[in-house]
Design a protein around this motif. Structure first.
Motif, PDB file in Angstrom:
ATOM      1  N   ALA A  46      -4.478  -5.317   1.435  1.00 46.91           N
ATOM      2  CA  ALA A  46      -4.234  -4.131   2.258  1.00 46.91           C
ATOM      3  C   ALA A  46      -5.451  -3.214   2.315  1.00 46.91           C
ATOM      4  O   ALA A  46      -5.495  -2.287   3.121  1.00 46.91           O
ATOM      5  N   LEU A  47      -6.426  -3.482   1.455  1.00 48.99           N
ATOM      6  CA  LEU A  47      -7.580  -2.575   1.341  1.00 48.99           C
ATOM      7  C   LEU A  47      -8.867  -3.180   1.883  1.00 48.99           C
ATOM      8  O   LEU A  47      -9.639  -2.508   2.579  1.00 48.99           O
TER       9      LEU A  47
ATOM     10  N   GLU B 282      -6.241   3.933  12.285  1.00 45.52           N
ATOM     11  CA  GLU B 282      -6.784   4.749  11.203  1.00 45.52           C
ATOM     12  C   GLU B 282      -8.121   4.128  10.808  1.00 45.52           C
ATOM     13  O   GLU B 282      -8.272   2.904  10.859  1.00 45.52           O
TER      14      GLU B 282
ATOM     15  N   ASN C 117      -3.066   0.780  10.760  1.00 44.91           N
ATOM     16  CA  ASN C 117      -3.874   1.219   9.621  1.00 44.91           C
ATOM     17  C   ASN C 117      -4.282  -0.061   8.909  1.00 44.91           C
ATOM     18  O   ASN C 117      -3.637  -0.483   7.964  1.00 44.91           O
ATOM     19  N   PRO C 118      -5.335  -0.718   9.390  1.00 42.31           N
ATOM     20  CA  PRO C 118      -5.693  -2.028   8.830  1.00 42.31           C
ATOM     21  C   PRO C 118      -6.486  -1.854   7.532  1.00 42.31           C
ATOM     22  O   PRO C 118      -6.901  -0.739   7.223  1.00 42.31           O
ATOM     23  N   PRO C 119      -6.709  -2.940   6.801  1.00 45.69           N
ATOM     24  CA  PRO C 119      -7.611  -2.836   5.651  1.00 45.69           C
ATOM     25  C   PRO C 119      -9.010  -2.481   6.168  1.00 45.69           C
ATOM     26  O   PRO C 119      -9.440  -3.069   7.161  1.00 45.69           O
ATOM     27  N   TYR C 120      -9.673  -1.506   5.541  1.00 42.58           N
ATOM     28  CA  TYR C 120     -10.992  -1.113   6.066  1.00 42.58           C
ATOM     29  C   TYR C 120     -12.042  -0.812   5.005  1.00 42.58           C
ATOM     30  O   TYR C 120     -13.108  -0.272   5.297  1.00 42.58           O
TER      31      TYR C 120
ATOM     32  N   LEU D  60       0.849  -1.200   0.000  1.00 37.29           N
ATOM     33  CA  LEU D  60       0.000   0.000   0.000  1.00 37.29           C
ATOM     34  C   LEU D  60       0.887   1.254   0.000  1.00 37.29           C
ATOM     35  O   LEU D  60       1.879   1.317   0.716  1.00 37.29           O
TER      36      LEU D  60
ATOM     37  N   VAL E  90      -5.879   2.933  -7.451  1.00 38.73           N
ATOM     38  CA  VAL E  90      -5.977   2.227  -6.170  1.00 38.73           C
ATOM     39  C   VAL E  90      -6.172   0.728  -6.413  1.00 38.73           C
ATOM     40  O   VAL E  90      -5.696  -0.105  -5.640  1.00 38.73           O
TER      41      VAL E  90
HETATM   42  N1  GLN Z   1      -6.823   5.040   2.763  1.00 38.63           N
HETATM   43  C1  GLN Z   1      -6.847   3.998   1.793  1.00 38.63           C
HETATM   44  C2  GLN Z   1      -7.777   4.369   0.663  1.00 38.63           C
HETATM   45  O1  GLN Z   1      -8.734   5.073   0.880  1.00 38.63           O
HETATM   46  C3  GLN Z   1      -7.270   2.682   2.390  1.00 38.63           C
HETATM   47  C4  GLN Z   1      -6.260   2.190   3.331  1.00 38.63           C
HETATM   48  C5  GLN Z   1      -6.776   1.060   4.144  1.00 38.63           C
HETATM   49  O2  GLN Z   1      -7.672   0.302   3.785  1.00 38.63           O
HETATM   50  N2  GLN Z   1      -6.204   0.945   5.277  1.00 38.63           N
HETATM   51  O3  GLN Z   1      -7.574   3.975  -0.444  1.00 38.63           O
END
Ligand code: GLN
Length: 294
Positions: free
Chosen positions: A211-212, A242, A188-191, A93, A204
């Motif tokens: 990671a996403l 995050e 900052n995990p995948p979210y 990422l 992206v």
């Molecule tokens: N901030 C990233 C995005 O919006 C996502 C990162 C994450 O999933 N930790 O593309």
């Protein structure tokens, strides 16, 4: 062809085809600098030179890859975060400016704690843990990452930044190795939820799915990590995540439900609640178990 002619030709092609023309001039200027060693503002001085065939080919290949949607950061191979250089490429990422909010929150949570022990979960490039360590050379930082591809960038970035206090661990954050009692967990995990994975920008989508993607609703890691790491925190130790642009409220609720106190949020430069943090109570019933992990 002269360097200026090459740049102008590429610029016209990119303007006509790019999804976000706003950043094209900056992005192309970075590619120009990568190949020729100077940016677009120096074209009037140096752009009259002929490009060598090798340079011409290299520049055109980079521009074609850029037009096909590869992220600029991967093409450059390095990106800046918190004023530090990070190697990036396929499989890791790209550090975002938003994530600097997590570093700043982590630093304030560590204020007044000498020689702190920190875990950076889902460390990726290592940007969070390495940036923290750059400000706190007295800290011992464990950076946990499961993807082998990302892990090699993590190791490179520890060396690149001479971050002696950071130790990279190749492991799943959901079944971590034994760690010393922690003063701080940052992550900052995948979210990103499944419904948003399809609508991500093409750039992206070149970044690792792992990671996403944060599970069906995006909250998988926020559900699991607080309870899993509570016994590993010292009493009064802190956790900071995050979160996605609309996730702060729900993640705050999850931290409270997992018995963290003083739950609060930190905002990014756009004013979005980007970080959620909380502390383990001083009298937590899991404190005894923390001691047994020591
Ligand atoms: N901030 C990233 C995005 O919006 C996502 C990162 C994450 O999933 N930790 O593309």
């Amino acid at each position: 062809m002269t360097i200026s002619q090459l740049y102008q030709t590429a610029y016209q092609a990119v303007l006509q085809n790019a999804q976000e023309p706003g950043s094209c001039a900056f992005d192309l200027s970075c590619l120009l600098e990568q190949v020729f060693g100077f940016d677009r503002f120096h074209l009037p001085s140096y752009g009259g030179q002929e490009a060598s065939p090798a340079q011409e080919e290299q520049f055109q290949t980079l521009c074609a890859r850029y037009l096909s949607g590869e992220p600029l950061q991967y093409l450059l191979g390095e990106w800046e975060f918190f004023g530090l250089p990070f190697a990036v490429g396929e499989g890791v990422l790209i550090p975002r400016p938003d994530t600097e909010t997590l570093v700043e929150t982590g630093l304030s949570l560590l204020h007044g704690i000498p020689g702190p022990t920190v875990a950076d979960l889902c460390a990726g490039s290592g940007c969070v843990g390495i940036a923290l360590a750059s400000q706190r050379p007295d800290a011992a930082v464990y950076a946990l990452e499961r993807s082998e591809q990302a892990f090699s960038y993590l190791q490179t970035n520890i060396e690149k930044n001479h971050a002696q206090g950071v130790q990279a661990l190749l492991c799943d954050v959901l079944s971590p190795p034994a760690l010393p009692p922690l003063d701080l967990v940052v992550s900052n995990p995948p979210y990103i939820p499944r419904c948003e994975m399809e609508t991500l920008q093409p750039q992206v989508r070149h970044e690792p799915w792992m990671a996403l993607f944060g599970g069906e609703d995006g909250y998988d890691f926020y559900r699991l990590l607080p309870a899993l790491y509570l016994p590993r925190l010292k009493p009064g130790g802190a956790i900071a995540f995050e979160v996605g642009y609309n996730q702060a409220e729900q993640v705050s609720g999850l931290l409270t439900a997992a018995e963290y106190t003083g739950v609060g949020t930190g905002h990014d430069l756009a004013g979005i609640a980007r970080v959620v943090y909380g502390r383990k109570p001083l009298d937590s019933p899991t404190s005894a178990r923390t001691k047994s992990h020591a």
